[in-house]
Design an enzyme around this catalytic site. Sequence first.
Site, PDB file in Angstrom:
ATOM      1  N   ASP A  59      -7.807  -7.318   1.801  1.00  0.00           N
ATOM      2  CA  ASP A  59      -6.691  -7.453   2.840  1.00  0.00           C
ATOM      3  C   ASP A  59      -7.288  -7.464   4.053  1.00  0.00           C
ATOM      4  OD1 ASP A  59      -6.371  -4.566   2.163  1.00  0.00           O
ATOM      5  OD2 ASP A  59      -5.259  -4.937   3.868  1.00  0.00           O
ATOM      6  N   HIS A 118      -5.180 -21.319  11.822  1.00  0.00           N
ATOM      7  CA  HIS A 118      -6.271 -21.681  11.659  1.00  0.00           C
ATOM      8  C   HIS A 118      -7.051 -20.568  10.845  1.00  0.00           C
ATOM      9  CE1 HIS A 118     -10.590 -22.818  11.703  1.00  0.00           C
ATOM     10  NE2 HIS A 118     -10.590 -21.662  12.371  1.00  0.00           N
ATOM     11  N   ASP A 144       1.067  -1.288  -0.008  1.00  0.00           N
ATOM     12  CA  ASP A 144       0.048   0.189   0.073  1.00  0.00           C
ATOM     13  C   ASP A 144       1.059   1.453   0.149  1.00  0.00           C
ATOM     14  OD1 ASP A 144       1.049   0.105   2.476  1.00  0.00           O
ATOM     15  OD2 ASP A 144      -1.106   0.315   3.485  1.00  0.00           O
ATOM     16  N   CYS A 166      -6.248 -27.584  13.392  1.00  0.00           N
ATOM     17  CA  CYS A 166      -7.299 -28.298  13.466  1.00  0.00           C
ATOM     18  C   CYS A 166      -7.019 -29.929  13.617  1.00  0.00           C
ATOM     19  CB  CYS A 166      -8.548 -27.925  12.554  1.00  0.00           C
ATOM     20  SG  CYS A 166      -9.300 -26.381  13.020  1.00  0.00           S
ATOM     21  N   GLY A 183     -11.084   4.000   2.313  1.00  0.00           N
ATOM     22  CA  GLY A 183     -12.163   4.371   3.198  1.00  0.00           C
ATOM     23  C   GLY A 183     -13.239   4.047   3.293  1.00  0.00           C
ATOM     24  N   CYS A 215     -12.603 -27.996   9.578  1.00  0.00           N
ATOM     25  CA  CYS A 215     -11.538 -27.336   9.013  1.00  0.00           C
ATOM     26  C   CYS A 215     -10.488 -28.490   8.972  1.00  0.00           C
ATOM     27  CB  CYS A 215     -10.917 -26.151   9.737  1.00  0.00           C
ATOM     28  SG  CYS A 215      -9.546 -25.346   9.406  1.00  0.00           S
ATOM     29  N   CYS A 220      -6.946 -27.698   8.370  1.00  0.00           N
ATOM     30  CA  CYS A 220      -5.675 -27.126   8.714  1.00  0.00           C
ATOM     31  C   CYS A 220      -4.964 -27.834   9.941  1.00  0.00           C
ATOM     32  CB  CYS A 220      -5.775 -25.477   9.050  1.00  0.00           C
ATOM     33  SG  CYS A 220      -6.185 -25.352  10.911  1.00  0.00           S
TER      34      CYS A 220
END
Length: 374
Positions: free
Chosen positions: A265, A334, A92, A308, A215, A303, A305
């Site tokens: 993001d 996670h 950014d 998990c 914004g 999940c 992952c």
Amino acid sequence: MAGFSFEVEARDGRARAGRLVTPHGEVATPAFMPVGTSGAVKAVLHRDLREIGARILLANAYHLMLRPGDAVVAALGGLHAFSGWDGPFLTDSGGYQVFSLAALRKLDEEGVRFQSHLDGSSHLLSPERSMEVQQHLGADIVMAFDECPPGDAPRAVVAEATSRTARWARRSREAHRRPDQWLFGIVQGGVHLDLRETSARDLVEIGFPGYALGGLSVGEPKPGRDRVLEHLDTILPAEKPRYLMGVGTPEDLIDGVARGIDMFDCVLPTRNARNGQLFTSRGRLSIRNARHREDPRPPDPSCACLTCRTASRAYLRHLHQANEMTAATLMTIHNLSFYLDTMEAMRQSIRLCRFEEWRGTTLRRLAAAEQDGS
Ligand SMILES: [Zn+2]
């Protein structure tokens, strides 16, 4: 431009699934970009990020110009070589941070003079300096320098910031030289549809390969944000990527995709993980809650992952209470997995023309269950 392309491959209503190609790899959209403020996503390794399906990271020009310094990063080969993340980066412009973090700001047409939040040293951020910083850092996608007024700013202040943002976008465009970077413009205008429309038309006239909406994560009411997104969907070029900056919860991402957004993001999944707040397919879960003390279940039984698969709620709660760093690592893995899996599910549902059906089911599930009680 060589090495870059964007293509919308499927649509369902306003929702779009596409493919963004950069010199450092491809990104399927809609995409979520984990935030790596200083060149690292807090608490996790790049290896973890790749494994959970992160394709593009965001880094902050403001933070990196102050520490270690953009010239230092450039001398070490740019952000990719310096950090070891060889996939796409987006930086950014520093606009948002200079308005939210820096002290003793003085804003004029040239730019913003401010004192570093780190050591009080004096700096100028202008469109030209922001482009210099971002060209030093060498991200694949860079952002025009904009003025981001607070969400409760009066209309006259937002109007002035919006027209200045257009002038700064033109200067950013003129100062940007690197052919291996895509420069996106940032649409401002608060929740005022006419200002948003003017801002978008000004930027489209200058011409950018992608457009960001700034914004809209600054405390404005959500219906106002939804109206802005729906209006801009009719103005921004359909074939260019759209990036909603700094947003948001899983529900916000779904609502953004429903209104034609391709990229997001947000610090929420990573920051909340460090505070013991988990996002799951059945709502949010606070690991501090005493009811998890002897709970052998994983954070989210749906999940797959690493966290998990290997850690119980009881173990995560214990690590968090004991201030073990591993707690932040496991919970960040996670939360990011949940966000990235949600994006993938959205992409699939758009390709199958079942987005609205998926959206309804998913939003009901997220809202219905207070996971802590389940
Ligand atoms: Zn998980």
